[in-house]
Design a protein around this motif. Structure first.
Motif, PDB file in Angstrom:
ATOM      1  N   GLU A 177      39.848  37.837  52.160  1.00  0.00           N
ATOM      2  CA  GLU A 177      39.462  36.453  51.869  1.00  0.00           C
ATOM      3  C   GLU A 177      38.876  36.279  50.450  1.00  0.00           C
ATOM      4  N   ASP A 178      38.133  37.292  49.977  1.00  0.00           N
ATOM      5  CA  ASP A 178      37.432  37.150  48.682  1.00  0.00           C
ATOM      6  C   ASP A 178      38.376  37.030  47.484  1.00  0.00           C
ATOM      7  N   GLN A 179      39.657  37.343  47.671  1.00  0.00           N
ATOM      8  CA  GLN A 179      40.595  37.276  46.539  1.00  0.00           C
ATOM      9  C   GLN A 179      41.393  35.974  46.505  1.00  0.00           C
ATOM     10  N   ALA A 190      48.938  39.168  35.998  1.00  0.00           N
ATOM     11  CA  ALA A 190      49.976  39.999  35.377  1.00  0.00           C
ATOM     12  C   ALA A 190      50.380  41.145  36.301  1.00  0.00           C
ATOM     13  N   ASP A 191      49.398  41.729  36.989  1.00  0.00           N
ATOM     14  CA  ASP A 191      49.702  42.824  37.932  1.00  0.00           C
ATOM     15  C   ASP A 191      50.794  42.382  38.906  1.00  0.00           C
ATOM     16  N   ILE A 192      50.612  41.189  39.400  1.00  0.00           N
ATOM     17  CA  ILE A 192      51.488  40.682  40.462  1.00  0.00           C
ATOM     18  C   ILE A 192      52.825  40.212  39.879  1.00  0.00           C
ATOM     19  N   ALA A 228      38.140  37.732  31.617  1.00  0.00           N
ATOM     20  CA  ALA A 228      39.603  37.576  31.582  1.00  0.00           C
ATOM     21  C   ALA A 228      40.303  38.228  32.780  1.00  0.00           C
ATOM     22  N   TYR A 229      39.543  38.945  33.556  1.00  0.00           N
ATOM     23  CA  TYR A 229      40.033  39.731  34.689  1.00  0.00           C
ATOM     24  C   TYR A 229      41.132  39.031  35.521  1.00  0.00           C
ATOM     25  N   PRO A 230      40.957  37.759  35.911  1.00  0.00           N
ATOM     26  CA  PRO A 230      42.003  37.150  36.749  1.00  0.00           C
ATOM     27  C   PRO A 230      43.354  36.991  36.048  1.00  0.00           C
TER      28      PRO A 230
END
Ligand code: TYM
Length: 351
Positions: free
Chosen positions: A162-164, A148-150, A141-143
């Motif tokens: 790049e990896d995000q 929500a963080d953003i 569920a991490y993403p």
């Protein structure tokens, strides 16, 4: 639509605001510095509102030793400050102190689809060859928590490596689906900021693998806590090929290790990759590596020294994180409250 929801303001344009985060799941690396931290400082210095977070709730999606997690969270915060983040101009805090992240994370877990999550390459990589059934639900569920963080700050821009990129595309999809589901233009569709010569710093042992705090080989990375001798030794021992440096960027394409070192040089020196290639055309690694080591030590040693100074007073770091959390909460809470109204949740009339 409920009375509360119809009273919700529907912003059509959003004020520029930057949010980004780093997991305290290990010590920070040169990859974190060049791909993220250094650019966070540039954004702060451009005068944009900046909110930066040690995402400790993300870190526990895989087991963390509690004492190490606390230490790494403080050390990460010290790295932000040592690199140039001013906790008065930017908001700097750790995620678990602002419960809006968890609350909105749950709402977004109900917006995001299982299929979206299972297509995340980071999820696939982290469970490849292992028993995915034994991975935590949080890792899957991490993403949604990252979205929500953003979005709990209505942030509009997110500087990352790049990896995000794929996670930020998912953040956009979540915002769009929420807005469509509730018929409101409530969450901004964020812009990823993936810029510069070092958006993907590679391992010093294998130019096809990302430099990572979780790589089992310490030789694969430069840690922000490494001393000058360690940095120089790691660069001297970095894997390369036998050819001299070429005279065109194009000629680096199939030379991942050489390209990586040139990109690192360019990012540290704040030169273009073209300029670095021009300056070192025809040079052997026996010449280039010591120049890179000197540059890396000159740029990183002051940060390490300042981190050590800050880490001598953990209570002061906790105070800074607590102050940042209060200021973050003041932005996040009204946005979360409005989200709850939109979704149809009753809030206490006491406010
Ligand atoms: P994390 O903790 O893995 O990395 C933090 C930041 O460092 C960048 N980065 C790199 N950049 C270039 N080369 C590398 N080798 C390298 N390794 C890491 C990452 O791209 C990132 O920008 N999911 C995020 C943390 C997060 C977050 C957020 C980020 C949680 N919520 C909200 C932005 C907005 C992560 O695991 O980053």
């Amino acid at each position: 639509m409920s009375t509360q929801a119809s009273a919700v303001q529907t912003p059509t344009s959003f004020k520029p605001r930057i949010f980004s985060g780093i997991q305290p799941s290990g010590g920070l690396t040169l990859g974190n510095y060049l791909g993220a931290l250094k650019r966070f400082v540039e954004k702060q210095d451009e005068g944009i509102e900046t909110i930066y977070c040690m995402v400790d709730m993300h870190a526990i999606t895989v087991w963390q030793d509690p004492e190490k997690l606390r230490h790494q969270t403080r050390e990460g915060a010290a790295a932000f400050i040592a690199a140039g983040i001013d906790p008065k101009r930017s908001i700097l805090f750790n995620q678990s102190q602002v419960s809006a992240h968890a609350e909105l994370g749950w709402i977004f877990s109900c917006i995001a689809r299982m299929g979206w999550m299972s297509r995340m390459t980071q999820w696939k990589d982290k469970t490849a060859g292992k028993n995915a059934e034994a991975a935590s639900l949080g890792l899957f569920a991490y993403p949604a928590l990252m979205a929500a963080d953003i979005l709990t700050y209505h942030a509009t821009m997110v500087p990352v490596g790049e990896d995000q990129k794929q996670h930020l595309e998912l953040t956009r999809d979540i915002a769009i689906k929420f807005n469509n589901d509730y018929g409101l233009d409530f969450f901004p569709v964020v812009e990823p900021l993936i810029e510069g010569a070092a958006t993907r710093v590679m391992s010093l042992r294998d130019g096809t693998k990302k430099m990572s705090k979780s790589d089992p080989s310490d030789q694969s990375r430069i840690n922000l806590t490494d001393d000058a001798d360690t940095i120089a030794t790691k660069i001297r021992k970095a894997k390369t090929d036998p050819l001299p440096l070429p005279d065109s960027v194009e000629a680096l394409r199939d030379r991942p290790e050489a390209r990586n070192l040139v990109n690192i040089y360019a990012a540290l020196a704040e030169h273009s990759v073209e300029q670095v290639v021009r300056d070192f055309a025809g040079a052997q690694f026996g010449t280039f590596k010591p120049a890179l080591a000197d540059l890396a030590v000159a740029k990183l040693s002051p940060i390490t020294t300042e981190m050590n100074r800050l880490m001598a007073d953990p209570a002061e770091i906790d105070r800074i994180l607590g102050d940042g959390a209060d200021r973050a909460e003041a932005i996040a809470r009204p946005i979360l409250d409005r989200t709850k109204d939109i979704v149809g949740m009753i809030r206490s009339p006491k406010g």
